[in-house]
Design a protein around this motif. Structure first.
Motif, mmCIF file in Angstrom:
data_model
loop_
_atom_site.group_PDB
_atom_site.id
_atom_site.type_symbol
_atom_site.label_atom_id
_atom_site.label_comp_id
_atom_site.label_asym_id
_atom_site.label_seq_id
_atom_site.Cartn_x
_atom_site.Cartn_y
_atom_site.Cartn_z
ATOM 1 N N GLY A 64 47.883 29.324 30.907
ATOM 2 C CA GLY A 64 47.138 30.125 29.945
ATOM 3 C C GLY A 64 46.539 31.356 30.580
ATOM 4 O O GLY A 64 47.242 32.230 31.088
ATOM 5 N N ASP A 65 45.207 31.440 30.581
ATOM 6 C CA ASP A 65 44.501 32.588 31.152
ATOM 7 C C ASP A 65 43.928 32.269 32.529
ATOM 8 O O ASP A 65 43.040 32.980 33.021
ATOM 9 N N GLU A 66 44.438 31.220 33.152
ATOM 10 C CA GLU A 66 43.924 30.811 34.462
ATOM 11 C C GLU A 66 45.062 30.454 35.412
ATOM 12 O O GLU A 66 46.202 30.223 34.995
ATOM 13 N N GLY A 67 44.716 30.402 36.691
ATOM 14 C CA GLY A 67 45.640 29.908 37.694
ATOM 15 C C GLY A 67 45.115 28.565 38.187
ATOM 16 O O GLY A 67 43.909 28.392 38.340
ATOM 17 N N VAL A 68 46.016 27.612 38.430
ATOM 18 C CA VAL A 68 45.616 26.286 38.895
ATOM 19 C C VAL A 68 46.267 26.015 40.249
ATOM 20 O O VAL A 68 47.487 26.114 40.389
ATOM 21 N N THR A 69 45.464 25.685 41.244
ATOM 22 C CA THR A 69 45.987 25.347 42.571
ATOM 23 C C THR A 69 46.608 23.956 42.509
ATOM 24 O O THR A 69 45.915 22.984 42.221
ATOM 25 N N VAL A 70 47.921 23.856 42.753
ATOM 26 C CA VAL A 70 48.599 22.561 42.658
ATOM 27 C C VAL A 70 49.021 22.011 44.016
ATOM 28 O O VAL A 70 49.336 20.825 44.135
ATOM 29 N N GLU A 71 49.043 22.860 45.046
ATOM 30 C CA GLU A 71 49.371 22.384 46.388
ATOM 31 C C GLU A 71 48.801 23.341 47.410
ATOM 32 O O GLU A 71 48.665 24.541 47.163
#
Length: 253
Positions: free
Chosen positions: A106-113
């Motif tokens: 969406g309007d964000e970034g998510v740290t996945v690794e």
């Protein structure tokens, strides 16, 4: 349950973050500018279903264990392969800085690794951390490749100053995004966290849409030892391999 009620209920959950993991009824009602009786009903309903837990001592609400189950399901869907981890490990070995894999949501970034450097002084964030797209290399390099209407929507919500170096002027941010897209990578210094630099490149899906980024990060004082061109080449080379394994990821644009 009406669609509007459902929308309001889901909006409540967005206030449970790493910075504010627990809320009292009146505290949250004041923050959201909503009648406290409405917030109480929403929180109580989530508690009954296991989505929230009320601390018996503080009487504040926290996320429940059901989200842990959902988190594991999402991790299984993303299926970060050993090849992805090894690619990130090679980046750390070559740059001697921590590397982060961020996914657009969406309007964000998510740290996945994340793979950390062995250096004593380093920058690290928790897996699952959400960040605004307008600040920091890992997120701005994704925002630069979004459609203009999506960029405008993010800026219309307001640009909060996370540090003194965060760009909060929309026109200035637009110029920066054009520059980032033109060069194909982003370098930021102290925008998301004080005294921290980030150097990132975008990742694209099979349709050519940006879905993530690959970024190295460390203390600003070590930035002078970084060869930008060489580092960008390393990120793009390993990023091409990572794209191959993650193109199946579905996300909200």
């Amino acid at each position: 349950m009406s669609l509007k009620t459902l929308e309001n209920s889901l909006h409540v959950l967005k206030y449970f973050t790493r910075q504010t993991p627990s809320w009292g009824v009146r505290e949250l009602a004041k923050k959201m500018e909503v009648n406290h009786s409405i917030i109480y009903r929403i929180l109580s309903t989530f508690e009954e279903s296991g989505y929230l837990y009320q601390n018996p001592e503080t009487k504040k609400y926290e996320l429940g264990l059901r989200f842990l189950e959902y988190g594991e399901m999402v991790k299984e869907r993303i299926q970060l392969s050993s090849e992805v981890y090894q690619a990130m490990r090679r980046i750390v070995d070559q740059t001697n800085e921590s590397v982060f894999l961020t996914i657009l949501d969406g309007d964000e970034g998510v740290t996945v690794e994340m793979v950390e450097t062995t250096q004593n002084i380093k920058y690290a964030v928790s897996i699952g951390t959400r960040s605004p797209l307008y600040s920091g290399a890992s997120c701005k390099v994704m925002m630069a490749y979004l459609q203009e209407d999506h960029q405008e929507r993010i800026m219309e919500k307001g640009l909060e100053s996370l540090t003194p170096n965060t760009i909060t002027n929309p026109q200035e941010l637009k110029k920066d995004l054009v520059r980032i897209k033109s060069q194909g990578w982003c370098l930021s210094t102290g925008e998301y966290a004080n005294d921290v630099f980030g150097l990132g490149v975008p990742l694209f899906d099979f349709s050519g849409n940006v879905f993530g980024s690959l970024t190295i990060s460390g203390p600003v004082y070590r930035l002078s030892s970084i060869d930008n061109d060489q580092t960008v080449a390393i990120l793009k080379d390993e990023g091409a391999l990572i794209q191959r394994y993650l193109k199946h990821i579905k996300y909200n644009r």
